[in-house]
Design an enzyme around this catalytic site. Structure first.
Site, short mmCIF file in Angstrom:
data_model
loop_
_atom_site.label_atom_id
_atom_site.label_comp_id
_atom_site.label_asym_id
_atom_site.label_seq_id
_atom_site.Cartn_x
_atom_site.Cartn_y
_atom_site.Cartn_z
CG ASP A 1 11.65 3.71 -4.33
OD1 ASP A 1 11.67 2.89 -3.41
OD2 ASP A 1 11.75 4.94 -4.16
CB THR B 1 8.33 3.40 0.10
OG1 THR B 1 8.87 2.63 -0.98
CG2 THR B 1 9.47 4.00 0.89
CB THR B 2 5.49 -0.43 -2.40
OG1 THR B 2 6.43 0.23 -3.24
CG2 THR B 2 4.28 -0.83 -3.21
CG ASP C 1 15.04 1.81 -1.54
OD1 ASP C 1 15.14 3.01 -1.22
OD2 ASP C 1 14.15 1.39 -2.31
#
Length: 526
Positions: free
Chosen positions: A61, A94-95, A387
């Site tokens: 994550d 998020t990445t 998520d």
């Protein structure tokens, strides 16, 4: 020149040095997390090196990885911040947001080496962002008017999100769990009503959705283990005998009888407090703090179920799902709102006993019980499920969806390329660099899967040029395929946030020409 009038300890990096420092820091952070991108991304081990805490966690994550790193570079901190905001706002991507920002800055570095001014690059990026946003909006699909189709859309989004996580092999099962939990919220989108309870043992597949609220606490000794039509008094109050709590105070007595009298006075005050609590008409008392032996025995005599040490998050969540208020004083029962539920009982999960609250006043309350081989597996499964729950609640608010698998990135890049042809000046070069940065995302996903990214991305560009606008990467067969047939979908809001956040952060870093580091001002006399 500035050094002549600046305090010692203040340093200034100017021009090329400042820009290079910013670019290197941001690109390094993007490179750190880009190997975790996509369904075949790799995991990272995060090991704490504190003297008192040497625990590890295994995750892919992006937000979790970036939050755990101590950084000294200002631009790198900007990337960490946009990743954290993406996690708070949408829960997924998020990445992607960090990687896209890093790729934009990599392209900007080449343009600056060609002597193109940062303001010209920023202007071109703004035009490219506008074209990309229009392409993204035109490709979005909204099925919220049809409940069956919308549920299928949510399942597709959940499966796509979970495909890059630890639970990828059971993604269909966990996607159904997540969608069922979110659909129970009936549009309220309050994730406090969904509790995730981790219990080591069994397999991930043994996880299940409990229609009720589970509290991992114990019922007092000798008290009823099952109560129907529960009236719950939620409290945050001290339930030990009322000792003198002034630091350093002492009580002097001249005989043991006086000690006994003081103890009896303390017990009398506690009995009085318990009588006030029972006078509220509750049959269940849940306290955030400990409940000592004397009050516990008093509650047992009156047939009241007492549950102690429900921590702050637990008591606040209980107040939300049972419709009650957390109280600290008990003099006005008429002003207290008590929580309600149909049944409170003790149930077994594996080897452990937990308390189940069924039929809560807020009927959307539910608990997801996660089972797994170890605490590390459970922690990563919880992050994966969090998520999925976040992206699903965001999709319920903004129901439009887009194709995944790199499809939308190629679509946006081609829309920018079409506009580049009619754009005069150097800003056209900046727009073309924005399109190249977008195409890097599917290339990185393909590289992480061990495939030939150049081959797959060129095939994808050719497919889109021939009108196959829903084609993307099939990461399980190493080819390109129709994403609507494969059921690979992503939330429109997530993609939009990635596009806007990454480009705005990259533009902000690009416009920096000085980095001023200031030492804290020393106090006088030190």
């Amino acid at each position: 020149m500035e050094a002549a009038f600046m305090d010692s300890g203040t340093t200034v990096d100017k021009g090329e040095n400042a820009r290079l420092s910013s670019f290197i820091g941001a690109i390094a952070i993007a490179d750190l997390v880009k190997t975790t991108l996509g369904p075949k991304g790799m995991d990272k081990i995060l090991q704490r090196i504190s003297e008192h805490d040497q625990s590890i966690s295994v995750t892919n994550d992006g937000a979790t990885i970036l939050k755990s790193i101590n950084l000294d570079n200002a631009a790198a901190k900007v990337l960490v911040d946009i990743s954290r905001v993406q996690d708070d706002e949408v829960g997924d991507g998020t990445t992607s947001v960090a990687v896209l920002c890093g790729e934009l800055l990599r392209e900007a570095e080449d343009l600056i080496n060609q002597r193109i001014h940062p303001q010209t690059i920023a202007e071109g990026w703004r035009l490219a962002r506008k074209a990309a946003r229009e392409a993204l909006e035109s490709s979005a699909v909204d099925n919220s008017s049809d409940d069956a189709k919308f549920r299928e859309d949510l399942l597709r989004i959940a499966r796509t999100t979970l495909s890059s996580k630890l639970v990828t092999h059971d993604k269909d099962y966990f996607a159904t769990l997540a969608v069922d939990a979110v659909m129970r919220l009936k549009g309220s989108n309050n994730l406090d009503h969904i509790q995730v309870l981790k219990k080591a043992g069994g397999h991930l597949r043994d996880s299940y959705l409990e229609e009720g609220f589970l509290l991992d606490k114990k019922i007092g000794v000798g008290q009823p283990k099952r109560i129907e039509n529960a009236k719950i008094l939620l409290a945050n109050t001290s339930m030990d005998t009322d000792k003198i709590k002034i630091y350093g105070s002492r009580v002097r007595v001249d005989s043991l009888n006086k000690v006994a009298e003081i103890e009896e006075a303390e017990k009398a005050r506690m009995r009085q407090k318990c009588d006030k609590i029972i006078a509220h008409g509750c049959n269940v008392f849940i306290n955030r703090q400990l409940i000592y032996n004397l009050p516990e025995s008093i509650f047992t005599e009156h047939g009241v179920m007492a549950i102690e040490h429900a921590d702050f998050d637990g008591i606040e969540r209980l107040a939300a799902v049972t419709g009650g208020e957390v109280v600290s004083t008990f003099d006005r029962p008429d002003l207290v709102t008590m929580g309600q539920c149909d049944v409170i009982e003790e149930v077994m999960i594996g080897e452990d006993k937990v308390i189940r609250l069924g039929g809560c006043k807020c009927g959307e309350a539910c608990s997801i019980v996660l089972r797994g081989a170890s605490s590390h597996v459970l922690d990563e499964a919880e992050r994966s499920l969090h998520d999925a729950l976040c992206i699903l609640t965001a999709t319920v608010k903004e129901p439009r969806i887009v194709c995944g698998g790199g499809c939308t990135e190629i679509l946006m890049a081609q829309a920018i390329d079409r506009q580049v042809e009619s754009t005069p000046g150097k800003k056209a070069l900046a727009m073309a660099s924005f399109a190249r940065a977008l195409r890097q995302l599917p290339a990185i996903v393909a590289d992480n899967g061990g495939y030939d990214s150049a081959e797959l991305v060129t095939q994808l560009r050719a497919a889109h040029a021939s009108g196959k606008s829903t084609y993307g990467l099939d990461m399980y067969n190493g080819s390109i395929a129709d994403m609507t047939e494969l059921g690979v979908a992503e939330s429109f809001k997530s993609k939009l946030c990635v596009l806007l956040s990454a480009s705005e952060a990259a533009e902000m870093i690009l416009r920096v020409d000085d980095i001023i580091k200031c030492a804290p001002r020393a106090r006088e006399g030190h």
